[in-house]
Enzyme design. Sequence first.
Site, PDB file in Angstrom:
ATOM      1  N   GLY A   1       0.842  -1.186   0.000  1.00 49.10           N
ATOM      2  CA  GLY A   1       0.000   0.000   0.000  1.00 49.10           C
ATOM      3  C   GLY A   1       0.878   1.236   0.000  1.00 49.10           C
TER       4      GLY A   1
ATOM      5  N   SER B   1     -16.719   9.599   2.985  1.00 46.24           N
ATOM      6  CA  SER B   1     -15.588  10.409   3.424  1.00 46.24           C
ATOM      7  C   SER B   1     -15.958  11.467   4.449  1.00 46.24           C
ATOM      8  CB  SER B   1     -14.947  11.099   2.215  1.00 46.24           C
ATOM      9  OG  SER B   1     -14.020  12.068   2.642  1.00 46.24           O
TER      10      SER B   1
ATOM     11  N   ARG C   1     -13.302  12.466  14.850  1.00 50.32           N
ATOM     12  CA  ARG C   1     -14.084  11.265  14.572  1.00 50.32           C
ATOM     13  C   ARG C   1     -14.626  10.578  15.821  1.00 50.32           C
ATOM     14  NH1 ARG C   1     -10.427   8.671   9.660  1.00 50.32           N
ATOM     15  NH2 ARG C   1     -11.007  10.268   8.131  1.00 50.32           N
TER      16      ARG C   1
ATOM     17  N   HIS D   1     -13.137   1.427  11.575  1.00 47.01           N
ATOM     18  CA  HIS D   1     -12.470   1.982  10.393  1.00 47.01           C
ATOM     19  C   HIS D   1     -10.948   1.851  10.415  1.00 47.01           C
ATOM     20  CE1 HIS D   1     -11.665   4.657   7.074  1.00 47.01           C
ATOM     21  NE2 HIS D   1     -11.018   5.518   7.846  1.00 47.01           N
TER      22      HIS D   1
ATOM     23  N   GLU E   1      -0.075   2.039   9.120  1.00 48.84           N
ATOM     24  CA  GLU E   1      -1.103   1.658  10.085  1.00 48.84           C
ATOM     25  C   GLU E   1      -0.699   0.452  10.924  1.00 48.84           C
ATOM     26  OE1 GLU E   1      -5.946   0.732  10.188  1.00 48.84           O
ATOM     27  OE2 GLU E   1      -4.900   0.914   8.281  1.00 48.84           O
TER      28      GLU E   1
ATOM     29  N   LEU F   1      -2.954   8.669   5.298  1.00 50.87           N
ATOM     30  CA  LEU F   1      -2.175   8.727   4.065  1.00 50.87           C
ATOM     31  C   LEU F   1      -0.863   9.462   4.321  1.00 50.87           C
ATOM     32  CD1 LEU F   1      -5.014   9.598   1.499  1.00 50.87           C
ATOM     33  CD2 LEU F   1      -4.295   7.371   2.362  1.00 50.87           C
TER      34      LEU F   1
END
Length: 638
Positions: A42, A284, A331, A402, A426, A442
């Site tokens: 990734g 998103s 979040r 998530h 991650e 990212l």
Amino acid sequence: MILDGKCPTGPIEKSWDKHRFDMKLVNPANKRKFKVLVVGTGLAGGAAAASLGELGYNVEAFCYQDSPRRAHSIAAQGGINAAKNYPNDGDSVWRLFYDTVKGGDFRAREADVYRLAQVSNNIIDQCVAQGVPFARDYAGYLDNRSFGGAQVSRTFYARGQTGQQLLLGAYSALCRQIRAGSVKMFARREMLDLVVVDGEAKGITCRNLVTGEIESYWGDAVILATGGYVNVFYLSTNAMGCSVTAAWKAAKKGAFFANPCFTQIHPTCIPQHGEHQSKLTLMSESLRNDGRCWVPKKKEDTGKAPGDIPEEDRDYYLERKYPSFGNLAPRDIASRAAKEQCDDGRGVGPGGRGVYLDFADSIERVGEDTIRARYGNLFQMYEKITDEDAYKRPMRIYPAPHYSMGGLWVDYNCMSNVPGLFVLGEANFSVHGANRLGASALMQGLADGYFVIPYTISDYLARITPGKITTDHPEFKKSAQDVEAQSNKLLSINGKKTPAELHRQLGRVMWENVGMARSKESLNKALQEIPKIRDEFWNNVKVTGENGDFNQQLENAGRLADFLEFAEILTKDALHREESCGGHFRVEHQTEDGEAMRDDENFAYAAAWEFKGVGKEPELHKEPLKFENVQLAVRSYK
């Protein structure tokens, strides 16, 4: 054991530059003598493999997908943070550093977070040079938008497909090195064991997912960039193939697992719509720039069409509770607030498990064409799944698992406590603390891959002899035999339940007891249920097909076996941490108005767990967290 993160001392603004100078180097001619294995392709793994190949190392890269382009980084939607301050709204490296430490509820290392903020601007330059099509304003300059937990606009984006575009940039860099011969790519391989020789990571054992063959690979160092573990909840926004397997195999070979209870629940996902659904879909966080979250004020209005509920009967709960940040609250806070409304009986949609995300005001203010240009592909995706037009009717959203803030413990060099085992993105625990701010995943993946590991891995390699251990060593044969034995054992059980059925059972226990709200009672209940499901798995799972062949049932069973062990250590970590912070919310530890209550006196540390065997208590190792640049404070977004 008190762990040492090996963070440099001195002024934090100069620490990374000084550290780079102090590290040992490998000269260009000697780099060709070293081989590095990179597991996962990734953003973190792809960037690392490309960068190390370009430097002259021999790199072997592995992914379980049929192509690196299908890594789960491709699913990221909203954007990537950087402190360039293009909007001239007060941003800086220091503010990005502060927002990230605060956003993580003061449970991350300062030095790692500052380095992340420091290299963030380089990432944007790198990606623009690769041709990543970031959004641009009318004058042609790179555009920015806002994300939760910040009062500045620092998020660079490519509509709702930023992860895909960034991954294509990393993939193009990787392909260049594959063509040059510095990187060998092994697709459709799943790492099933870490080979440790004399205490150092020296290779991996993989299953060829097409042929079923067990394969061994040696390297002078191993880099894991294998993503997160939230599929332990079964339903999540992650791809179904995402698992804890690579990290957990490393943990079983001695790598410490840090803060596993720090899992992120994303507030903006399409609600579950069926009992046999296999995954959830992310909407998103960027949508909260223009969408307003609300529920009916009256319970009796929840069954009405949203257009039939007048403005005065709507509760814009985030704007009411957090006026300074409104719909762009972080979040963890936004997720708990949505759950609070639904628990109060004011949720909308099937089962009352949803809140509205309404774009009517924005469409009236800037026009539908502008909203379509910003988020068009997200609206298309929503309509395909729900058969509802979000331009005309508010989206229905609900929180879902998530992201993993926890991961394998690493020091400042991104090396685990197992020498030679590096962990990126991650898969490590280092920069997000107890809650990740949106658009920072990212950033971390590319920072680790492009700008951290190329420097730090040389310090390790410069101290060892290249090629000293190869697949001829007995540990490789033993590892392959162990992997083969587990596969044969799974195939021989011949029970009555599929891996998916048992995974769904585990997910239900984890979501209900270790999900958005945790208590001593619920966690102890989970610790009673998990071993029962694990026993049923090893006595009653049905794995069809054969070992030496293409067999996705065997893949799924192996991943579930690891989740069933890992789930226990995650739950024990949540039980041990007698405080609320970020995504870890213990109902016993909250303020009168329902906010998380930290305990800095007793829990200002990273909890790194050493696996001691199934059914045995893991051993806790602590890394104290020092806050010398950001003052510990009550985290407030009001």
